[in-house]
Design a protein around this motif. Sequence first.
Motif, PDB file in Angstrom:
ATOM      1  N   GLU A  87       0.837  -1.194   0.000  1.00  0.00           N
ATOM      2  CA  GLU A  87       0.000   0.000   0.000  1.00  0.00           C
ATOM      3  C   GLU A  87       0.876   1.251   0.000  1.00  0.00           C
ATOM      4  O   GLU A  87       1.911   1.296   0.673  1.00  0.00           O
ATOM      5  N   PHE A  88       0.404   2.257  -0.740  1.00  0.00           N
ATOM      6  CA  PHE A  88       1.154   3.500  -0.874  1.00  0.00           C
ATOM      7  C   PHE A  88       0.286   4.634  -0.332  1.00  0.00           C
ATOM      8  O   PHE A  88      -0.754   4.976  -0.908  1.00  0.00           O
ATOM      9  N   HIS A  89       0.728   5.205   0.785  1.00  0.00           N
ATOM     10  CA  HIS A  89      -0.134   6.072   1.584  1.00  0.00           C
ATOM     11  C   HIS A  89      -0.075   7.538   1.161  1.00  0.00           C
ATOM     12  O   HIS A  89      -0.775   8.369   1.742  1.00  0.00           O
ATOM     13  N   ARG A  90       0.719   7.850   0.161  1.00  0.00           N
ATOM     14  CA  ARG A  90       0.732   9.215  -0.375  1.00  0.00           C
ATOM     15  C   ARG A  90       0.131   9.238  -1.784  1.00  0.00           C
ATOM     16  O   ARG A  90       0.289  10.215  -2.508  1.00  0.00           O
ATOM     17  N   LEU A 107      -0.093   6.104  -8.364  1.00  0.00           N
ATOM     18  CA  LEU A 107       1.011   5.745  -7.482  1.00  0.00           C
ATOM     19  C   LEU A 107       2.333   5.630  -8.237  1.00  0.00           C
ATOM     20  O   LEU A 107       3.395   5.813  -7.657  1.00  0.00           O
ATOM     21  N   MET A 108       2.283   5.362  -9.549  1.00  0.00           N
ATOM     22  CA  MET A 108       3.513   5.318 -10.337  1.00  0.00           C
ATOM     23  C   MET A 108       4.103   6.707 -10.544  1.00  0.00           C
ATOM     24  O   MET A 108       5.278   6.848 -10.871  1.00  0.00           O
ATOM     25  N   GLY A 109       3.262   7.731 -10.361  1.00  0.00           N
ATOM     26  CA  GLY A 109       3.759   9.086 -10.464  1.00  0.00           C
ATOM     27  C   GLY A 109       4.185   9.646  -9.124  1.00  0.00           C
ATOM     28  O   GLY A 109       5.265  10.220  -8.982  1.00  0.00           O
ATOM     29  N   GLY A 132       9.169   3.830  -4.783  1.00  0.00           N
ATOM     30  CA  GLY A 132       8.650   2.787  -3.909  1.00  0.00           C
ATOM     31  C   GLY A 132       7.985   1.671  -4.686  1.00  0.00           C
ATOM     32  O   GLY A 132       8.121   0.492  -4.326  1.00  0.00           O
ATOM     33  N   CYS A 133       7.255   2.016  -5.744  1.00  0.00           N
ATOM     34  CA  CYS A 133       6.632   0.995  -6.591  1.00  0.00           C
ATOM     35  C   CYS A 133       7.691   0.116  -7.245  1.00  0.00           C
ATOM     36  O   CYS A 133       7.568  -1.118  -7.268  1.00  0.00           O
ATOM     37  N   TYR A 134       8.714   0.749  -7.782  1.00  0.00           N
ATOM     38  CA  TYR A 134       9.768  -0.007  -8.461  1.00  0.00           C
ATOM     39  C   TYR A 134      10.487  -0.937  -7.486  1.00  0.00           C
ATOM     40  O   TYR A 134      10.798  -2.093  -7.822  1.00  0.00           O
TER      41      TYR A 134
END
Length: 245
Positions: A212-215, A220-222, A227-229
Amino acid sequence: MQFIAGFADNDGVRIHYLDSNNLADPDIAPLIICPGLSETAEEYIDLLEFLLPRRCIVLSFRGRGNSDTPERGYDLDEHRRDIEAVIRTLGLQQFHLFGHSRGASYALGCAAARNEQHMRSLLLGDYPPEHRQMPSGWADEYIHDYLIPYQRTSNIRTEAVWGIARESRLVALDSPSPLPALILRGTLEGSLINDLDMQRYRNKFRHLKVEEFHRSGHDLMGTEREGCYEAIRDFLNARDSVNAV
């Protein structure tokens, strides 16, 4: 870095791809990347570079980038056959498959159609386990409120947008799967994965990892690209370690 560029043939439609095979380790299972709705292969060059020495192949779906733009053929089956054409052209035997946004539904459709044969894992970026039908008025709004203001009509042609609006039908893609899977999910408003979708994913995959990406919302890739990578790299490396045992 210079990657290999090529074309795969899907029933007369040329599908453009980029391939890092010339710089990769042949002993590591490759990753096929399926971009989002209006994304092209070129927008994933930095991910190809980041994941070296793993071989990565990224395609531009029909109507996008340097791929052909047919008059018809924009539902799920035609898009998943674009992926199959690249697999067939490159003779891939074992691979991981990553789809981001709308590309996740194409990846899920490809996995279902081939009964997950030769696949090592699925990685899916912020999209529910389904192929969506576009709502009335979507194409006109998407073109005039997004593609034209942000100068993305060269990424996806308007003919493709109208084709997707005209031909796409809702398909559930939540049947149980034995594949290991990684879900990348934004937690802010705008994310396309809600709690019910997450339960569908938990029911679908016995071996599921969620990052999960909280920002981030959907982009989310932008907003959290690094973090995604890193999450993609770590998941793939862990799967390779399991397969090596």
